[in-house]
Design a protein around this motif. Structure first.
Motif, short mmCIF file in Angstrom:
data_model
loop_
_atom_site.label_atom_id
_atom_site.label_comp_id
_atom_site.label_asym_id
_atom_site.label_seq_id
_atom_site.Cartn_x
_atom_site.Cartn_y
_atom_site.Cartn_z
N UNK A 134 -19.73 -43.82 -6.56
CA UNK A 134 -19.32 -43.89 -7.96
C UNK A 134 -18.48 -45.14 -8.20
N UNK A 135 -18.65 -45.73 -9.38
CA UNK A 135 -17.86 -46.91 -9.72
C UNK A 135 -17.86 -47.08 -11.24
N UNK A 136 -16.80 -47.62 -11.79
CA UNK A 136 -16.74 -47.82 -13.23
C UNK A 136 -17.79 -48.85 -13.68
N UNK A 157 -17.47 -39.27 -20.01
CA UNK A 157 -16.73 -39.83 -18.88
C UNK A 157 -17.64 -40.37 -17.79
N UNK A 158 -18.77 -39.73 -17.57
CA UNK A 158 -19.66 -40.08 -16.46
C UNK A 158 -21.01 -40.56 -16.99
N UNK A 200 -16.99 -49.34 -20.95
CA UNK A 200 -16.91 -49.82 -19.57
C UNK A 200 -16.10 -48.87 -18.69
N UNK A 201 -15.39 -47.94 -19.31
CA UNK A 201 -14.62 -46.96 -18.55
C UNK A 201 -15.48 -45.84 -17.97
N UNK A 202 -16.75 -45.75 -18.39
CA UNK A 202 -17.64 -44.73 -17.84
C UNK A 202 -17.78 -44.91 -16.33
N UNK A 244 -20.47 -54.42 -14.20
CA UNK A 244 -20.77 -55.58 -15.03
C UNK A 244 -20.18 -56.85 -14.41
N UNK A 245 -19.05 -56.72 -13.75
CA UNK A 245 -18.39 -57.89 -13.15
C UNK A 245 -18.96 -58.25 -11.79
#
Length: 375
Positions: free
Chosen positions: A308-310, A244-245, A286-288, A315-316
Protein backbone atom coordinates in the motif's frame (compact mmCIF):
# COMPACT_ATOMS: atom_id res chain seq x y z
CA UNK A 1 18.62 -36.03 13.55
CA UNK A 2 14.94 -35.65 12.66
CA UNK A 3 14.13 -33.57 9.60
CA UNK A 4 11.58 -30.89 10.38
CA UNK A 5 8.97 -29.73 7.94
CA UNK A 6 7.96 -26.08 7.65
CA UNK A 7 4.63 -24.93 6.28
CA UNK A 8 4.06 -22.18 3.75
CA UNK A 9 2.36 -20.18 6.54
CA UNK A 10 5.54 -20.34 8.62
CA UNK A 11 7.67 -19.23 5.68
CA UNK A 12 5.25 -16.36 5.05
CA UNK A 13 5.78 -15.10 8.59
CA UNK A 14 9.55 -15.18 8.03
CA UNK A 15 9.06 -13.02 4.93
CA UNK A 16 6.78 -10.53 6.68
CA UNK A 17 8.94 -10.36 9.81
CA UNK A 18 12.18 -9.96 7.81
CA UNK A 19 13.73 -13.11 9.30
CA UNK A 20 16.88 -14.70 7.91
CA UNK A 21 16.56 -17.94 5.96
CA UNK A 22 18.91 -19.93 3.75
CA UNK A 23 17.04 -21.74 0.97
CA UNK A 24 18.48 -24.73 -0.86
CA UNK A 25 16.26 -24.99 -3.93
CA UNK A 26 16.65 -28.36 -5.67
CA UNK A 27 14.46 -27.61 -8.69
CA UNK A 28 15.96 -27.26 -12.16
CA UNK A 29 17.87 -24.04 -12.79
CA UNK A 30 15.32 -22.62 -15.23
CA UNK A 31 12.46 -23.15 -12.76
CA UNK A 32 14.45 -21.44 -10.02
CA UNK A 33 15.43 -18.50 -12.24
CA UNK A 34 11.81 -18.01 -13.29
CA UNK A 35 10.29 -18.13 -9.82
CA UNK A 36 11.46 -18.61 -6.25
CA UNK A 37 10.49 -17.85 -2.66
CA UNK A 38 11.41 -14.22 -2.13
CA UNK A 39 12.32 -12.77 1.24
CA UNK A 40 13.97 -9.58 2.44
CA UNK A 41 16.77 -11.49 4.21
CA UNK A 42 16.83 -14.77 2.32
CA UNK A 43 19.90 -16.37 0.75
CA UNK A 44 19.75 -19.00 -1.96
CA UNK A 45 21.62 -21.96 -3.35
CA UNK A 46 20.15 -23.69 -6.39
CA UNK A 47 21.41 -27.24 -6.99
CA UNK A 48 19.12 -29.45 -9.11
CA UNK A 49 18.05 -32.64 -7.35
CA UNK A 50 19.49 -34.91 -10.02
CA UNK A 51 22.98 -33.58 -9.21
CA UNK A 52 22.57 -34.80 -5.62
CA UNK A 53 21.44 -38.35 -6.33
CA UNK A 54 24.90 -39.72 -5.48
CA UNK A 55 25.15 -37.75 -2.25
CA UNK A 56 25.42 -34.29 -0.77
CA UNK A 57 29.09 -34.33 0.24
CA UNK A 58 30.09 -31.83 -2.47
CA UNK A 59 27.71 -29.13 -1.22
CA UNK A 60 28.14 -29.49 2.56
CA UNK A 61 30.62 -26.61 2.77
CA UNK A 62 28.11 -24.37 0.95
CA UNK A 63 25.39 -24.93 3.57
CA UNK A 64 25.66 -22.52 6.54
CA UNK A 65 25.53 -23.88 10.07
CA UNK A 66 24.66 -20.55 11.69
CA UNK A 67 21.38 -19.95 9.81
CA UNK A 68 18.08 -21.75 9.44
CA UNK A 69 18.21 -23.89 6.29
CA UNK A 70 15.14 -24.79 4.24
CA UNK A 71 15.19 -27.28 1.35
CA UNK A 72 12.62 -26.57 -1.38
CA UNK A 73 11.44 -28.43 -4.47
CA UNK A 74 8.35 -28.42 -6.68
CA UNK A 75 6.02 -30.71 -4.70
CA UNK A 76 7.97 -31.88 -1.59
CA UNK A 77 9.38 -35.33 -2.40
CA UNK A 78 12.81 -34.31 -3.69
CA UNK A 79 13.36 -31.75 -0.93
CA UNK A 80 12.50 -34.29 1.76
CA UNK A 81 15.06 -36.75 0.37
CA UNK A 82 17.78 -34.09 0.13
CA UNK A 83 16.94 -32.80 3.61
CA UNK A 84 17.27 -36.34 4.98
CA UNK A 85 20.68 -36.73 3.31
CA UNK A 86 21.85 -33.43 4.79
CA UNK A 87 20.51 -34.45 8.18
CA UNK A 88 22.38 -37.76 7.97
CA UNK A 89 25.51 -35.70 7.27
CA UNK A 90 24.98 -33.86 10.54
CA UNK A 91 23.24 -30.68 9.41
CA UNK A 92 20.11 -29.24 10.99
CA UNK A 93 17.74 -28.56 8.07
CA UNK A 94 14.02 -28.39 7.28
CA UNK A 95 11.99 -28.94 4.11
CA UNK A 96 8.96 -27.07 2.79
CA UNK A 97 5.75 -29.05 3.21
CA UNK A 98 4.03 -29.29 -0.17
CA UNK A 99 6.91 -27.62 -1.98
CA UNK A 100 6.48 -24.64 -4.29
CA UNK A 101 2.99 -25.94 -5.02
CA UNK A 102 1.94 -25.07 -1.46
CA UNK A 103 3.86 -21.78 -1.54
CA UNK A 104 1.93 -20.71 -4.64
CA UNK A 105 -1.38 -21.36 -2.88
CA UNK A 106 -0.85 -19.74 0.52
CA UNK A 107 -2.69 -16.52 1.51
CA UNK A 108 -1.78 -14.33 4.48
CA UNK A 109 -4.59 -12.01 5.68
CA UNK A 110 -3.31 -8.68 7.03
CA UNK A 111 -5.35 -5.77 8.31
CA UNK A 112 -4.82 -2.65 6.18
CA UNK A 113 -6.74 -0.26 8.38
CA UNK A 114 -9.99 0.83 9.97
CA UNK A 115 -13.07 2.11 8.18
CA UNK A 116 -15.69 4.52 9.46
CA UNK A 117 -17.73 3.49 12.51
CA UNK A 118 -15.81 0.34 13.34
CA UNK A 119 -15.36 -1.18 9.89
CA UNK A 120 -12.12 -2.88 8.81
CA UNK A 121 -10.27 -3.53 5.56
CA UNK A 122 -8.11 -6.62 5.09
CA UNK A 123 -5.58 -7.47 2.39
CA UNK A 124 -4.97 -11.15 1.58
CA UNK A 125 -1.36 -11.42 0.42
CA UNK A 126 -0.51 -14.38 -1.82
CA UNK A 127 3.25 -14.15 -1.43
CA UNK A 128 4.06 -16.99 -3.81
CA UNK A 129 2.12 -15.48 -6.69
CA UNK A 130 2.02 -11.76 -5.96
CA UNK A 131 -1.79 -11.68 -5.89
CA UNK A 132 -3.62 -9.33 -3.53
CA UNK A 133 -7.28 -9.78 -2.57
CA UNK A 134 -9.42 -7.65 -0.26
CA UNK A 135 -12.26 -7.90 2.23
CA UNK A 136 -14.05 -4.86 3.61
CA UNK A 137 -16.25 -5.56 6.62
CA UNK A 138 -18.72 -3.42 8.54
CA UNK A 139 -21.49 -4.23 11.01
CA UNK A 140 -21.89 -7.86 10.08
CA UNK A 141 -21.48 -7.50 6.30
CA UNK A 142 -18.54 -8.04 3.97
CA UNK A 143 -17.50 -7.24 0.41
CA UNK A 144 -14.69 -9.13 -1.31
CA UNK A 145 -12.62 -7.77 -4.20
CA UNK A 146 -10.40 -9.82 -6.53
CA UNK A 147 -10.65 -13.10 -4.63
CA UNK A 148 -8.33 -15.88 -5.78
CA UNK A 149 -9.61 -19.43 -6.16
CA UNK A 150 -9.00 -20.60 -2.57
CA UNK A 151 -12.52 -19.76 -1.55
CA UNK A 152 -12.39 -21.40 1.88
CA UNK A 153 -9.79 -18.83 3.00
CA UNK A 154 -12.33 -16.04 2.49
CA UNK A 155 -15.42 -17.86 3.75
CA UNK A 156 -13.60 -19.09 6.86
CA UNK A 157 -12.23 -15.62 7.55
CA UNK A 158 -15.73 -14.17 7.25
CA UNK A 159 -16.98 -16.76 9.76
CA UNK A 160 -14.17 -15.88 12.17
CA UNK A 161 -15.16 -12.23 11.93
CA UNK A 162 -18.86 -13.03 12.27
CA UNK A 163 -19.79 -11.32 9.01
CA UNK A 164 -21.95 -12.30 6.04
CA UNK A 165 -20.44 -11.95 2.56
CA UNK A 166 -22.92 -9.79 0.64
CA UNK A 167 -20.96 -8.60 -2.41
CA UNK A 168 -18.12 -10.10 -4.47
CA UNK A 169 -16.30 -8.12 -7.15
CA UNK A 170 -13.64 -8.73 -9.77
CA UNK A 171 -11.99 -5.53 -10.97
CA UNK A 172 -11.53 -7.15 -14.39
CA UNK A 173 -11.44 -10.51 -16.15
CA UNK A 174 -8.20 -11.90 -14.76
CA UNK A 175 -5.63 -13.58 -17.01
CA UNK A 176 -2.86 -14.59 -14.61
CA UNK A 177 -4.85 -16.32 -11.88
CA UNK A 178 -8.19 -18.05 -11.51
CA UNK A 179 -10.85 -16.01 -9.75
CA UNK A 180 -12.72 -17.41 -6.78
CA UNK A 181 -15.31 -14.67 -6.89
CA UNK A 182 -18.08 -16.50 -8.68
CA UNK A 183 -17.72 -19.60 -6.47
CA UNK A 184 -17.77 -17.55 -3.27
CA UNK A 185 -20.95 -15.84 -4.45
CA UNK A 186 -22.53 -19.20 -5.24
CA UNK A 187 -21.58 -20.58 -1.81
CA UNK A 188 -22.80 -17.57 0.16
CA UNK A 189 -25.66 -16.15 -1.88
CA UNK A 190 -23.70 -12.93 -2.40
CA UNK A 191 -24.02 -10.86 -5.56
CA UNK A 192 -21.13 -11.33 -8.03
CA UNK A 193 -20.09 -8.29 -10.06
CA UNK A 194 -17.94 -8.16 -13.20
CA UNK A 195 -17.32 -5.27 -15.64
CA UNK A 196 -19.65 -5.89 -18.61
CA UNK A 197 -17.03 -4.81 -21.16
CA UNK A 198 -14.85 -7.69 -19.93
CA UNK A 199 -17.77 -10.10 -19.73
CA UNK A 200 -18.98 -10.28 -23.33
CA UNK A 201 -17.94 -13.93 -23.62
CA UNK A 202 -18.80 -15.17 -20.13
CA UNK A 203 -21.34 -17.99 -19.91
CA UNK A 204 -22.77 -17.27 -16.45
CA UNK A 205 -25.00 -14.72 -14.79
CA UNK A 206 -23.40 -11.71 -13.12
CA UNK A 207 -24.25 -8.20 -11.96
CA UNK A 208 -22.72 -5.44 -14.09
CA UNK A 209 -19.89 -3.53 -12.41
CA UNK A 210 -20.32 -0.09 -13.94
CA UNK A 211 -18.84 3.36 -13.45
CA UNK A 212 -20.37 5.09 -10.45
CA UNK A 213 -21.91 1.97 -8.93
CA UNK A 214 -22.00 2.34 -5.15
CA UNK A 215 -22.85 -0.31 -2.55
CA UNK A 216 -22.93 0.15 1.20
CA UNK A 217 -21.86 -2.20 3.96
CA UNK A 218 -23.83 -2.36 7.18
CA UNK A 219 -25.77 0.52 8.63
CA UNK A 220 -22.55 2.52 8.90
CA UNK A 221 -22.71 3.09 5.13
CA UNK A 222 -19.14 2.26 4.18
CA UNK A 223 -19.26 3.22 0.52
CA UNK A 224 -17.59 0.98 -2.02
CA UNK A 225 -17.70 3.04 -5.21
CA UNK A 226 -16.68 1.88 -8.69
CA UNK A 227 -14.50 3.96 -11.01
CA UNK A 228 -14.14 2.89 -14.64
CA UNK A 229 -10.40 2.70 -15.35
CA UNK A 230 -9.63 0.81 -18.59
CA UNK A 231 -6.19 -0.01 -19.89
CA UNK A 232 -5.16 -3.38 -18.50
CA UNK A 233 -8.43 -4.65 -19.90
CA UNK A 234 -11.15 -2.61 -21.59
CA UNK A 235 -13.46 -3.18 -18.61
CA UNK A 236 -10.97 -2.62 -15.77
CA UNK A 237 -12.66 -0.88 -12.84
CA UNK A 238 -11.15 0.59 -9.68
CA UNK A 239 -12.80 1.04 -6.29
CA UNK A 240 -12.74 3.87 -3.79
CA UNK A 241 -13.62 2.55 -0.33
CA UNK A 242 -14.65 4.89 2.46
CA UNK A 243 -13.12 7.87 0.60
CA UNK A 244 -9.77 6.59 1.87
CA UNK A 245 -8.60 3.60 -0.16
CA UNK A 246 -8.15 3.26 -3.94
CA UNK A 247 -8.18 -0.36 -5.14
CA UNK A 248 -6.57 -0.18 -8.57
CA UNK A 249 -6.84 -3.77 -9.77
CA UNK A 250 -4.11 -4.38 -12.35
CA UNK A 251 -3.99 -0.81 -13.66
CA UNK A 252 -1.55 0.73 -11.19
CA UNK A 253 1.00 -1.01 -8.98
CA UNK A 254 3.41 0.33 -6.39
CA UNK A 255 6.43 0.35 -8.68
CA UNK A 256 4.96 -0.17 -12.14
CA UNK A 257 1.81 0.05 -14.26
CA UNK A 258 -0.50 -2.54 -15.82
CA UNK A 259 0.19 -4.22 -19.14
CA UNK A 260 -2.45 -3.75 -21.86
CA UNK A 261 -1.77 -6.82 -23.99
CA UNK A 262 -3.28 -9.89 -22.33
CA UNK A 263 -6.25 -9.93 -24.67
CA UNK A 264 -3.98 -9.29 -27.64
CA UNK A 265 -4.97 -5.62 -27.86
CA UNK A 266 -1.93 -3.71 -26.60
CA UNK A 267 -1.97 -1.13 -29.39
CA UNK A 268 -5.71 -0.58 -28.92
CA UNK A 269 -5.66 -0.29 -25.12
CA UNK A 270 -2.46 1.63 -24.44
CA UNK A 271 -4.36 4.89 -25.01
CA UNK A 272 -6.98 3.84 -22.46
CA UNK A 273 -4.20 2.97 -20.02
CA UNK A 274 -2.66 6.42 -20.37
CA UNK A 275 -6.04 8.12 -20.05
CA UNK A 276 -6.76 6.26 -16.80
CA UNK A 277 -3.34 6.91 -15.27
CA UNK A 278 -2.85 10.49 -16.47
CA UNK A 279 -6.43 11.82 -16.45
CA UNK A 280 -8.89 9.80 -14.36
CA UNK A 281 -6.53 9.11 -11.49
CA UNK A 282 -5.16 12.68 -11.53
CA UNK A 283 -8.62 13.91 -10.56
CA UNK A 284 -8.56 11.84 -7.36
CA UNK A 285 -7.29 12.93 -3.96
CA UNK A 286 -3.56 12.26 -3.58
CA UNK A 287 -4.23 11.21 0.02
CA UNK A 288 -5.95 8.02 -1.18
CA UNK A 289 -4.07 4.85 -0.24
CA UNK A 290 -3.44 2.75 -3.34
CA UNK A 291 -4.11 -0.97 -2.93
CA UNK A 292 -3.27 -2.91 -6.13
CA UNK A 293 -4.33 -6.43 -7.10
CA UNK A 294 -0.70 -7.56 -7.43
CA UNK A 295 2.83 -6.80 -6.33
CA UNK A 296 5.91 -7.57 -8.40
CA UNK A 297 8.88 -7.78 -6.02
CA UNK A 298 9.30 -8.31 -2.29
CA UNK A 299 10.57 -4.75 -1.84
CA UNK A 300 7.04 -3.48 -2.47
CA UNK A 301 5.88 -4.92 0.87
CA UNK A 302 5.64 -2.51 3.78
CA UNK A 303 7.04 -3.31 7.23
CA UNK A 304 3.75 -4.91 8.28
CA UNK A 305 3.57 -7.06 5.13
CA UNK A 306 0.91 -4.99 3.38
CA UNK A 307 1.27 -3.59 -0.12
CA UNK A 308 0.00 0.00 0.00
CA UNK A 309 1.15 3.54 -0.73
CA UNK A 310 -0.43 6.98 -1.03
CA UNK A 311 -1.46 7.98 -4.54
CA UNK A 312 0.53 11.21 -4.23
CA UNK A 313 3.70 9.24 -3.55
CA UNK A 314 3.12 7.14 -6.66
CA UNK A 315 2.59 10.26 -8.77
CA UNK A 316 6.02 11.41 -7.58
CA UNK A 317 7.92 8.10 -7.67
CA UNK A 318 6.32 5.64 -10.11
CA UNK A 319 8.08 5.93 -13.48
CA UNK A 320 4.97 4.82 -15.36
CA UNK A 321 3.13 7.90 -14.08
CA UNK A 322 5.84 10.31 -15.18
CA UNK A 323 6.25 9.92 -18.94
CA UNK A 324 5.02 13.23 -20.33
CA UNK A 325 5.34 12.44 -24.04
CA UNK A 326 2.49 10.24 -25.22
CA UNK A 327 4.55 8.58 -27.97
CA UNK A 328 7.27 7.74 -25.46
CA UNK A 329 4.65 6.32 -23.09
CA UNK A 330 3.24 4.14 -25.86
CA UNK A 331 6.73 2.90 -26.77
CA UNK A 332 7.66 2.27 -23.12
CA UNK A 333 4.54 0.23 -22.52
CA UNK A 334 4.61 -1.85 -25.70
CA UNK A 335 8.40 -2.41 -25.71
CA UNK A 336 8.75 -3.48 -22.08
CA UNK A 337 6.22 -6.27 -21.77
CA UNK A 338 7.41 -9.34 -19.83
CA UNK A 339 6.65 -12.88 -21.02
CA UNK A 340 2.97 -13.76 -21.04
CA UNK A 341 1.67 -15.33 -17.81
CA UNK A 342 1.65 -19.10 -17.65
CA UNK A 343 -1.46 -20.51 -19.43
CA UNK A 344 -3.06 -17.05 -19.51
CA UNK A 345 -5.38 -17.89 -22.40
CA UNK A 346 -6.73 -20.95 -20.58
CA UNK A 347 -7.05 -18.94 -17.37
CA UNK A 348 -9.18 -16.38 -19.20
CA UNK A 349 -11.34 -19.22 -20.50
CA UNK A 350 -11.79 -20.57 -16.96
CA UNK A 351 -12.72 -17.13 -15.68
CA UNK A 352 -15.27 -16.83 -18.50
CA UNK A 353 -16.85 -20.09 -17.38
CA UNK A 354 -15.92 -21.86 -20.63
CA UNK A 355 -13.49 -24.35 -19.06
CA UNK A 356 -13.72 -26.38 -15.84
CA UNK A 357 -10.28 -27.91 -15.21
CA UNK A 358 -9.70 -30.40 -12.42
CA UNK A 359 -7.75 -29.53 -9.27
CA UNK A 360 -4.32 -30.53 -10.59
CA UNK A 361 -4.87 -28.67 -13.85
CA UNK A 362 -5.78 -25.53 -11.92
CA UNK A 363 -2.53 -25.77 -9.96
CA UNK A 364 -0.45 -26.19 -13.11
CA UNK A 365 -2.14 -23.23 -14.80
CA UNK A 366 -1.15 -20.89 -11.98
CA UNK A 367 2.38 -22.08 -11.26
CA UNK A 368 4.96 -19.33 -11.68
CA UNK A 369 5.20 -15.60 -10.97
CA UNK A 370 2.56 -13.04 -11.87
CA UNK A 371 3.31 -11.02 -14.98
CA UNK A 372 0.69 -8.31 -14.99
CA UNK A 373 2.99 -5.29 -15.07
CA UNK A 374 5.02 -3.36 -17.60
CA UNK A 375 8.67 -3.73 -16.64
Amino acid sequence: MTVKKITAAQVARKVIEHKELFILDVRNNDAFEDWKIEGHNFEYLNIPYFELLDGVEDILEKIPTDKEVLVVCAKEGSSLMVAEMLSDAGLDVSYLEGGMKSWSMYLEPIKVGDLTNGGELYQFVRLGKGCLSYMAISEGEAAIIDAVRFTDVFTNFAKEKGVEIKHVFDTHLHADHISGGREIAAQTGAAYYLPPKDAEEVVFEYKPLTDGLTITLGSSNIEVGALYSPGHTIGSTSFVIDSKYLLTGDILFIDSIGRPDLAGLAEDWVGDLRDTLYSRYRELAESLIVLPAHFMVIEELNEDGTVAKHLGELFAENHGLNIEDEAEFRKTVTDNLPPQPNAYQQIRQVNMGKMTPDHEELIEMEIGPNRCAVR
